[in-house]
Design a protein around this motif. Sequence first.
Motif, PDB file in Angstrom:
ATOM      1  N   UNK A   1      -3.019   2.216 -14.439  1.00  0.00           N
ATOM      2  CA  UNK A   1      -3.622   3.431 -13.896  1.00  0.00           C
ATOM      3  C   UNK A   1      -4.768   3.091 -12.959  1.00  0.00           C
ATOM      4  N   UNK A   2      -5.606   2.149 -13.381  1.00  0.00           N
ATOM      5  CA  UNK A   2      -6.727   1.733 -12.536  1.00  0.00           C
ATOM      6  C   UNK A   2      -6.214   1.090 -11.250  1.00  0.00           C
ATOM      7  N   UNK A   3      -5.176   0.234 -11.373  1.00  0.00           N
ATOM      8  CA  UNK A   3      -4.611  -0.414 -10.186  1.00  0.00           C
ATOM      9  C   UNK A   3      -4.056   0.585  -9.201  1.00  0.00           C
ATOM     10  N   UNK A   4      -3.322   1.590  -9.700  1.00  0.00           N
ATOM     11  CA  UNK A   4      -2.747   2.610  -8.809  1.00  0.00           C
ATOM     12  C   UNK A   4      -3.844   3.428  -8.153  1.00  0.00           C
ATOM     13  N   UNK A   5      -4.864   3.808  -8.929  1.00  0.00           N
ATOM     14  CA  UNK A   5      -5.959   4.596  -8.359  1.00  0.00           C
ATOM     15  C   UNK A   5      -6.695   3.826  -7.266  1.00  0.00           C
ATOM     16  N   UNK A   6      -6.907   2.530  -7.493  1.00  0.00           N
ATOM     17  CA  UNK A   6      -7.637   1.721  -6.500  1.00  0.00           C
ATOM     18  C   UNK A   6      -6.814   1.532  -5.234  1.00  0.00           C
ATOM     19  N   UNK A   7      -5.539   1.091  -5.392  1.00  0.00           N
ATOM     20  CA  UNK A   7      -4.728   0.797  -4.203  1.00  0.00           C
ATOM     21  C   UNK A   7      -4.407   2.055  -3.401  1.00  0.00           C
ATOM     22  N   UNK A   8      -4.026   3.137  -4.087  1.00  0.00           N
ATOM     23  CA  UNK A   8      -3.726   4.370  -3.351  1.00  0.00           C
ATOM     24  C   UNK A   8      -4.996   4.981  -2.768  1.00  0.00           C
ATOM     25  N   UNK A   9      -6.117   4.796  -3.477  1.00  0.00           N
ATOM     26  CA  UNK A   9      -7.376   5.299  -2.926  1.00  0.00           C
ATOM     27  C   UNK A   9      -7.756   4.585  -1.640  1.00  0.00           C
ATOM     28  N   UNK A  10      -7.631   3.256  -1.660  1.00  0.00           N
ATOM     29  CA  UNK A  10      -7.929   2.485  -0.439  1.00  0.00           C
ATOM     30  C   UNK A  10      -6.965   2.867   0.678  1.00  0.00           C
ATOM     31  N   UNK A  11      -5.676   3.026   0.321  1.00  0.00           N
ATOM     32  CA  UNK A  11      -4.687   3.396   1.330  1.00  0.00           C
ATOM     33  C   UNK A  11      -4.999   4.770   1.920  1.00  0.00           C
ATOM     34  N   UNK A  12      -5.345   5.723   1.054  1.00  0.00           N
ATOM     35  CA  UNK A  12      -5.651   7.078   1.525  1.00  0.00           C
ATOM     36  C   UNK A  12      -6.883   7.068   2.433  1.00  0.00           C
ATOM     37  N   UNK A  13      -7.891   6.291   2.029  1.00  0.00           N
ATOM     38  CA  UNK A  13      -9.101   6.208   2.852  1.00  0.00           C
ATOM     39  C   UNK A  13      -8.792   5.627   4.232  1.00  0.00           C
ATOM     40  N   UNK A  14      -7.975   4.568   4.254  1.00  0.00           N
ATOM     41  CA  UNK A  14      -7.621   3.947   5.533  1.00  0.00           C
ATOM     42  C   UNK A  14      -6.774   4.882   6.387  1.00  0.00           C
ATOM     43  N   UNK A  15      -5.906   5.677   5.736  1.00  0.00           N
ATOM     44  CA  UNK A  15      -5.097   6.637   6.489  1.00  0.00           C
ATOM     45  C   UNK A  15      -5.985   7.685   7.149  1.00  0.00           C
TER      46      UNK A  15
ATOM     47  N   UNK B   1       2.691   9.866  17.279  1.00  0.00           N
ATOM     48  CA  UNK B   1       3.504   8.767  16.758  1.00  0.00           C
ATOM     49  C   UNK B   1       3.840   9.071  15.307  1.00  0.00           C
ATOM     50  N   UNK B   2       5.104   8.881  14.904  1.00  0.00           N
ATOM     51  CA  UNK B   2       5.475   9.169  13.509  1.00  0.00           C
ATOM     52  C   UNK B   2       4.510   8.523  12.526  1.00  0.00           C
ATOM     53  N   UNK B   3       4.026   9.344  11.594  1.00  0.00           N
ATOM     54  CA  UNK B   3       3.021   8.862  10.638  1.00  0.00           C
ATOM     55  C   UNK B   3       3.621   7.831   9.685  1.00  0.00           C
ATOM     56  N   UNK B   4       2.840   6.803   9.419  1.00  0.00           N
ATOM     57  CA  UNK B   4       3.239   5.778   8.453  1.00  0.00           C
ATOM     58  C   UNK B   4       2.601   6.014   7.083  1.00  0.00           C
ATOM     59  N   UNK B   5       1.988   7.201   6.942  1.00  0.00           N
ATOM     60  CA  UNK B   5       1.287   7.485   5.686  1.00  0.00           C
ATOM     61  C   UNK B   5       2.202   7.397   4.469  1.00  0.00           C
ATOM     62  N   UNK B   6       3.429   8.000   4.488  1.00  0.00           N
ATOM     63  CA  UNK B   6       4.290   7.876   3.302  1.00  0.00           C
ATOM     64  C   UNK B   6       4.617   6.426   2.955  1.00  0.00           C
ATOM     65  N   UNK B   7       4.898   5.634   3.999  1.00  0.00           N
ATOM     66  CA  UNK B   7       5.221   4.227   3.761  1.00  0.00           C
ATOM     67  C   UNK B   7       4.016   3.488   3.182  1.00  0.00           C
ATOM     68  N   UNK B   8       2.838   3.753   3.760  1.00  0.00           N
ATOM     69  CA  UNK B   8       1.621   3.068   3.302  1.00  0.00           C
ATOM     70  C   UNK B   8       1.290   3.459   1.865  1.00  0.00           C
ATOM     71  N   UNK B   9       1.394   4.753   1.555  1.00  0.00           N
ATOM     72  CA  UNK B   9       1.080   5.205   0.200  1.00  0.00           C
ATOM     73  C   UNK B   9       2.093   4.655  -0.810  1.00  0.00           C
ATOM     74  N   UNK B  10       3.366   4.624  -0.403  1.00  0.00           N
ATOM     75  CA  UNK B  10       4.381   4.070  -1.300  1.00  0.00           C
ATOM     76  C   UNK B  10       4.120   2.586  -1.560  1.00  0.00           C
ATOM     77  N   UNK B  11       3.805   1.854  -0.486  1.00  0.00           N
ATOM     78  CA  UNK B  11       3.504   0.427  -0.637  1.00  0.00           C
ATOM     79  C   UNK B  11       2.260   0.224  -1.508  1.00  0.00           C
ATOM     80  N   UNK B  12       1.260   1.094  -1.319  1.00  0.00           N
ATOM     81  CA  UNK B  12       0.037   0.982  -2.130  1.00  0.00           C
ATOM     82  C   UNK B  12       0.331   1.277  -3.597  1.00  0.00           C
ATOM     83  N   UNK B  13       1.187   2.279  -3.836  1.00  0.00           N
ATOM     84  CA  UNK B  13       1.558   2.610  -5.215  1.00  0.00           C
ATOM     85  C   UNK B  13       2.280   1.442  -5.881  1.00  0.00           C
TER      86      UNK B  13
END
Length: 785
Positions: free
Chosen positions: A35-49, A483-495
């Motif tokens: 849970x902590x790992x998912x919160x950290x990686x997706x949080x960083x990904x969301x912030x970068x997006x 440009x087509x957003x890469x947000x879904x790909x980035x969030x999936x990779x972060x998850x």
Amino acid sequence: MENETIQYENSIQSDNFNGLKYFLSRCLYHWPLFLIGILITTGIAYYNIRKAKPSYQASAKILVNNGKPSGESNALEKLNVTDASKGIDNEIEILKSRPIVSQAVNDLDLWVTYEESGKYYQKDVYATSPIRFRLSNKAKIKENQVFEIIVLANNRFVLLKSDGTVLNASFNNILKNSFGEWKLDTTKYTTQYIGKKIRITLSNPDAIAGNYQGKISIAAAATGSNLLDLTVSDEVPERGKAFLTALIKNYIAATKENKNQATANALKFLNNRLATITQELNEAEKKTAGYKSSNNFTDISAKGGAYLGNVQSNDAKLAELNIQLDLLSGIENYVNSARNDDNAPVTTGISDPSLGALVGQLSTAIQQRNKLLSTTPESNPIFDPINKQIKYLKDAIKETIRGVRTSLLTTKRQLEANNSQFESSFKEVPAQEREFVGMTRQKSLKEDQFLYLSQQRETIALNYASTLSDVQVVDEPHDAGLTPSKAPVILTAAFLLGLILPAGFVYGRNAIKNQIIDKREIENTTNTPVITEVNYEEDNSLKSILSRNGNILGEQIRELRTRLVYLHQKKPKGRVTLFTSSTSGEGKTFISSNLAVAIAASGRKTIILELDLRKPKVSKTFDLNPEYLGISDFLSGQVNDIKTIIQTTSIRPNMFVIGAGTLPDNPSELLENYRMQEMLDLLKTEYDDILLDTPPVHLVTDSLILAELCDVTLYVVRQGYTSKEELDYIKRMSKEKRFPKLNIVFNGVQNNKYGSGYHYDNSYYTQNKKKKSIKSAFKDLLDRF
């Protein structure tokens, strides 16, 4: 044999499945880590997006023709001046070349950016900038320069310096800085930014050009098509469209320049040749007219006229061949020359069209290289592909010239042979007529050459005056949207990364750790059963087993007591059980002492022997006098009556202890004494269970000496403490049958730390439940790791 193979394969599959099941159970146990790992990686990904700047696409389409605009005459096809075949791949590289891209960057001043502060990032205001930066000198910015201004009014601004000071200045006034003289011009948006801060960044134009070279995408619309799709990504759509417009404009200008240069070279060659031919023709005409006047010559005979007609036709062909041979020599000199200049040789009149095409391609490649040299050092790797192309084209031209020259020389020899035949048949004509025919022949030859070159010059001059570009804009540059957003790909990779990293930690922690964590490791390696697991207990006293309140440790010891009955095959009396381990600190004394109390609690008369004569601990555990006479005194013969060394305990009336006694210098030799067997024989007649607490077997041989006197051996392995290397030793002991009925007790199990997959519910044993505090819950969470 086949059945054994199938069973072996099934066993491997079962082990793999069990291993996977065990790994997943550990991962599930460590769910807070995931849970902590998912919160950290997706949080960083969301912030970068959210922090990432938007990207828009600008697109355009152009059609690149095959080198000749519609309506050109067939004569131009023969000249091969502007008919160099354009490979579409070459045109794509030319479009993306640094000179053309750099020109577009400089035309639009794209090396200057204007930004204002946004919520997540600096927003580029290229399209609505309130100012325009103008650099007075032409020197390039070598290093990035950043400064900020605040617009005060339509005519004034404040410059914020790096040292913290400010400078009030007026728009359109020239200022001086480390990079030269500059000024700021206002725009129609200036009033909208009064009071706002604008950041101006000056970058190296070459670096910006390289950046745009990487962002632009050019590809053929279809295989074999000359229609090119141009796309560029930019934060500001207006800037992307402006860049594509400038890029196409510069590319068209470059193609026109190349064609005009080739045409100009052809005209220069033709003019020089015409000047020479004109002079020679005038001299021939004067010579012919003077001869006729001085000799009163009126006409040529029929035989002379026939000769003149044949030889004139043959001479015209020879003249054309000589021109082609001269052109071949010029091309050959150009190819062999060490100087790679832009003045391509003329291919006028050469019959082989492929040679003209190759020369055109070579000229274009050399022009590209020379333009790059003006902005880039020759050592740059960018020159490698174009140098290879130039070498390839030169080799191809040389090979083609050899073939064309061979053909021309063969034809020339045939025409010269024809002239020899004509001249031999003309010898019968009078000398005066022969001389006059020769003069007329030379005059006619010059006239044919003059006429041919004049026609070619007029055709080329017409083409030079009306040169059209080979490039047609099919679709003007326009905004193609985000440009087509890469947000879904980035969030999936972060998850997924949030799952992989904790899983790797869980797996790697046990894989790298050299201590035994799971009982499966013991059973699979040693082929020895684990008779029970005993939870970790911080307090090494006998409180848990003596407590009347149920607890996990007490129940685990009682389970071991029950299993011990079956190991002894329900032997009613005189059962001898040996306790040992690999090294010190694995808890054999803790297990033997608690088990002795549990057996005594069941009503059986029990005695425990403190046979670790080097570091005795049993007496201390039962709070007995360590200086009391014991085993060493009996074995050495100082005590003959065994009853004098038996101590009673306050725990149970049927619970007894024989201490180590006086610490001897030769414990192993004492244990080999016959009196050890005698001691056990006497005890078997009086006691139901005799427990031997022996020293670690991998350190000293005492346990192996006593093994022959015992019925059952319990080997203690401690979780997170015993080294994995000890498993091979235990396996060898088991294989060699050095201990009777060898079983393993897995001690110090901490499910809350290692998540080994075996969990026990405390609620059954806990009578007074207390609500956990936040501090306690947090501690339990940390204990998992």
